[in-house]
Design an enzyme around this catalytic site. Structure first.
Site, PDB file in Angstrom:
ATOM      1  N   ARG A 137      -7.307   1.199  -7.838  1.00 28.08           N
ATOM      2  CA  ARG A 137      -6.529   0.739  -8.992  1.00 28.08           C
ATOM      3  C   ARG A 137      -7.063  -0.630  -9.398  1.00 28.08           C
ATOM      4  NH1 ARG A 137      -0.203  -1.268  -8.863  1.00 28.08           N
ATOM      5  NH2 ARG A 137      -1.146  -3.316  -8.754  1.00 28.08           N
ATOM      6  N   TYR A 168       1.719  -9.290 -13.772  1.00 30.19           N
ATOM      7  CA  TYR A 168       1.866  -8.304 -12.711  1.00 30.19           C
ATOM      8  C   TYR A 168       0.500  -7.907 -12.143  1.00 30.19           C
ATOM      9  CZ  TYR A 168       2.087  -4.004 -10.302  1.00 30.19           C
ATOM     10  OH  TYR A 168       1.898  -3.067  -9.335  1.00 30.19           O
ATOM     11  N   ASP A 208      -2.126   0.336 -13.536  1.00 24.11           N
ATOM     12  CA  ASP A 208      -0.659   0.285 -13.611  1.00 24.11           C
ATOM     13  C   ASP A 208      -0.238  -0.578 -14.801  1.00 24.11           C
ATOM     14  OD1 ASP A 208       2.046   0.210 -13.160  1.00 24.11           O
ATOM     15  OD2 ASP A 208       1.912  -0.419 -11.066  1.00 24.11           O
ATOM     16  N   HIS A 211       2.889  -0.929 -15.582  1.00 23.89           N
ATOM     17  CA  HIS A 211       4.138  -1.516 -15.072  1.00 23.89           C
ATOM     18  C   HIS A 211       5.232  -1.581 -16.141  1.00 23.89           C
ATOM     19  CE1 HIS A 211       6.096  -4.127 -11.870  1.00 23.89           C
ATOM     20  NE2 HIS A 211       5.520  -3.167 -11.189  1.00 23.89           N
ATOM     21  N   GLU A 241      -0.494   4.426 -15.158  1.00 24.03           N
ATOM     22  CA  GLU A 241       0.810   4.462 -14.484  1.00 24.03           C
ATOM     23  C   GLU A 241       1.886   3.722 -15.273  1.00 24.03           C
ATOM     24  OE1 GLU A 241       0.446   3.038 -10.493  1.00 24.03           O
ATOM     25  OE2 GLU A 241       2.522   2.376 -10.418  1.00 24.03           O
ATOM     26  N   GLU A 248       8.112   5.485  -9.864  1.00 26.61           N
ATOM     27  CA  GLU A 248       8.370   4.664  -8.671  1.00 26.61           C
ATOM     28  C   GLU A 248       9.764   4.064  -8.670  1.00 26.61           C
ATOM     29  OE1 GLU A 248       5.058   1.851  -9.032  1.00 26.61           O
ATOM     30  OE2 GLU A 248       6.491   0.270  -9.477  1.00 26.61           O
ATOM     31  N   ARG A 290       5.562   9.748  -9.125  1.00 22.96           N
ATOM     32  CA  ARG A 290       5.366   8.598  -8.222  1.00 22.96           C
ATOM     33  C   ARG A 290       6.600   8.210  -7.418  1.00 22.96           C
ATOM     34  NH1 ARG A 290       1.966   5.327  -7.224  1.00 22.96           N
ATOM     35  NH2 ARG A 290       3.043   3.346  -7.460  1.00 22.96           N
ATOM     36  N   GLU A 322      -0.618   6.025  -2.779  1.00 25.09           N
ATOM     37  CA  GLU A 322      -0.937   4.598  -2.899  1.00 25.09           C
ATOM     38  C   GLU A 322      -1.020   3.973  -1.507  1.00 25.09           C
ATOM     39  OE1 GLU A 322       2.003   2.417  -5.098  1.00 25.09           O
ATOM     40  OE2 GLU A 322       0.714   0.656  -5.300  1.00 25.09           O
ATOM     41  N   TRP A 340       8.700  -6.901 -16.333  1.00 21.97           N
ATOM     42  CA  TRP A 340       7.704  -7.662 -15.568  1.00 21.97           C
ATOM     43  C   TRP A 340       6.494  -6.804 -15.238  1.00 21.97           C
ATOM     44  CZ3 TRP A 340       7.443  -6.395 -10.080  1.00 21.97           C
ATOM     45  CH2 TRP A 340       6.374  -7.040  -9.429  1.00 21.97           C
TER      46      TRP A 340
HETATM   47  C1  GCO Z   1       3.003  -0.271  -7.481  1.00 17.29           C
HETATM   48  C2  GCO Z   1       4.227  -0.970  -7.900  1.00 17.29           C
HETATM   49  C3  GCO Z   1       4.565  -2.212  -7.160  1.00 17.29           C
HETATM   50  C4  GCO Z   1       5.987  -2.636  -7.536  1.00 17.29           C
HETATM   51  C5  GCO Z   1       6.703  -3.107  -6.330  1.00 17.29           C
HETATM   52  C6  GCO Z   1       8.136  -3.478  -6.634  1.00 17.29           C
HETATM   53  O1  GCO Z   1       2.509   0.492  -8.278  1.00 17.29           O
HETATM   54  O2  GCO Z   1       2.602  -0.458  -6.347  1.00 17.29           O
HETATM   55  O3  GCO Z   1       4.307  -1.079  -9.286  1.00 17.29           O
HETATM   56  O4  GCO Z   1       3.628  -3.216  -7.307  1.00 17.29           O
HETATM   57  O5  GCO Z   1       5.970  -3.614  -8.504  1.00 17.29           O
HETATM   58  O6  GCO Z   1       6.634  -2.115  -5.365  1.00 17.29           O
HETATM   59  O7  GCO Z   1       8.856  -3.678  -5.483  1.00 17.29           O
HETATM   60 MG    MG Z   2       3.480   0.722 -10.066  1.00 21.72          MG
END
Ligand code: GCO
Ligand code: MG
Length: 402
Positions: free
Chosen positions: A147, A159, A210, A212, A236, A262, A283, A339, A402
């Protein structure tokens, strides 16, 4: 066999973890992860005050019935606190059962479907040159999937980018820090990042990114389209996923594969996304999604639609969750990728584990159960410390994802 007792180990070996230990009258115990990053004590209290008293005296082999008892029996359903608590119990019970049969957990989930679990690593840098370098370093370590995240020019911190050369770890002790965000600058920048990574690393490497949750659906559609020449394994969390229909917009515009989930805590968060085939990878994670019992059902449903798994595996998921995900990923047919964001040496010391990395794949090991333990004496030396994830604001001060 009967459940004799259960208790929590809350510790902070470089970051916070909440671990449930369930003990039986036959001396076998099981571990479950209950960590919810930034809201740890809410889950700890839910388990101690409300769940553990209901477990004593039950048959730990009745994994499905206990899951239903905690889910349906509470009347109040879903939510990350509830589902993480249920997951901790569920994983600990699977661990007990596999240990009782003296077999690795994957054998109770259908047995091996493959020899190893393909994992992706995190590469990041403050600019394109550093990010490319970091991708290359992970390739040299043996990763087949990486990634890539990079600092965006004109965006102070964002991030996925480490501070001060340290490995990236999103949780920060103290109150939440604030970072800055500009979708416009990000959108203009990311295709350049992937052009550089692809030309430096060649076509064989799986590349992931990602977003995010930070874009609107049409912005995410533009990004997916502009990244098509670089053949990403996935894009992602392109947009917040509370509104499944947003993914229809993205899907109509791009063939870049999409991963999300996630932050999901129930199969129902993913239901529309899967049945409409708006995503390619689910995810969700075993700890926040209600455990192995819940995720097995979600994965089986996804399989019908050719949606594969790509479970969350950041550092806030303890080695207990990582091991559970590896047994799960080894066993199910529609596994996609896992991951892998390695824990610090201290975390690994507190949670001795059997899983090993070799040439791009993780393997859960052949010992009975999950193959993870906890060193409680060492854990006691690192007490919980309040920590939060950062929050982000747009350049004009508006709070954003974020
Ligand atoms: C990822 C996630 C993490 C999250 C974190 C939050 O893809 O690994 O986005 O970076 O931000 O797990 O607790
Ligand atoms: Mg993520």
């Amino acid at each position: 066999m009967k459940i004799k007792g259960a208790y929590l180990i809350v510790c902070s070996p470089d970051r916070n973890f909440v671990t449930l230990k369930i003990e039986t009258d036959e001396g076998i115990y099981g571990l479950g992860d209950a960590t919810l990053n930034g809201r740890e004590l809410a889950v700890a209290s839910y388990l101690t005050e409300h769940v553990i008293p209901c477990l004593i005296g039950r048959d730990p082999f009745q994994v499905e019935d206990i899951w239903q008892y905690l889910y349906r029996g509470a009347y109040w359903r879903r939510g990350p606190v509830t589902m993480s608590a249920i997951a901790a119990v569920d994983v600990a019970l699977w661990d007990i059962k596999a240990k009782a049969f003296n077999t690795p957990l994957y054998n109770l989930l259908g047995g091996k479907s493959r020899e190893g679990v393909l994992v992706y690593a995190h590469a990041n840098g403050t600019d394109i040159a550093e990010a490319v370098d970091s991708v290359q370093k992970h390739v040299d370590l043996g990763y087949l999937a990486v990634r890539a995240q990079s600092g965006v020019p004109g965006v102070a911190s964002s991030y996925g980018v480490p501070k001060g050369g340290k490995p990236y770890e999103p949780a920060e002790r103290g109150l939440p820090s604030e970072s800055l965000w500009s979708s416009e600058r990000y959108l203009n920048f990311v295709p350049k990042l992937f052009q550089a990574v692809r030309s430096a690393c060649g076509e064989d490497l799986h590349l992931l990114h990602d977003v995010h949750h930070r874009l609107t659906p049409i912005e995410a559609a533009r990004l997916g389209k502009e990244l098509e020449p670089f053949h990403l394994f996935w894009m992602e969390d392109p947009t917040p996923a509370e509104n499944s229909d947003a993914f229809r917009v993205i899907r109509e515009h791009t063939t870049t594969p999409i991963a999300t989930g996630e932050v999901f805590n129930s199969f129902w968060d993913a239901h529309d996304l899967i049945r409409n085939q708006w995503i390619d990878y689910l995810r969700m994670t075993i700890v926040h999604g209600g455990g192995i019992t819940a995720l097995k059902k979600a994965a089986d449903f996804a399989a019908i639609y050719q949606v594969r798994t790509g479970f969350h595996g950041a550092t806030d998921l303890s080695p207990v969750t990582m091991a559970a995900a590896l047994h799960f990923g080894l066993a199910i047919h529609n596994f996609g990728i896992q991951e892998h964001m390695p824990h610090t040496a201290l975390t690994d010391e507190v949670f001795p584990h059997q899983y090993t990395f070799n040439a791009g794949y993780l393997h859960p090991g052949e010992g009975p159960g999950l193959g993870v333990d906890i060193d409680e004496k060492l854990a006691a030396k690192y007490p919980y410390q309040r920590a939060y994830l950062p929050v982000a604001r747009k350049i004009d001060g508006t709070l954003t994802e974020w």
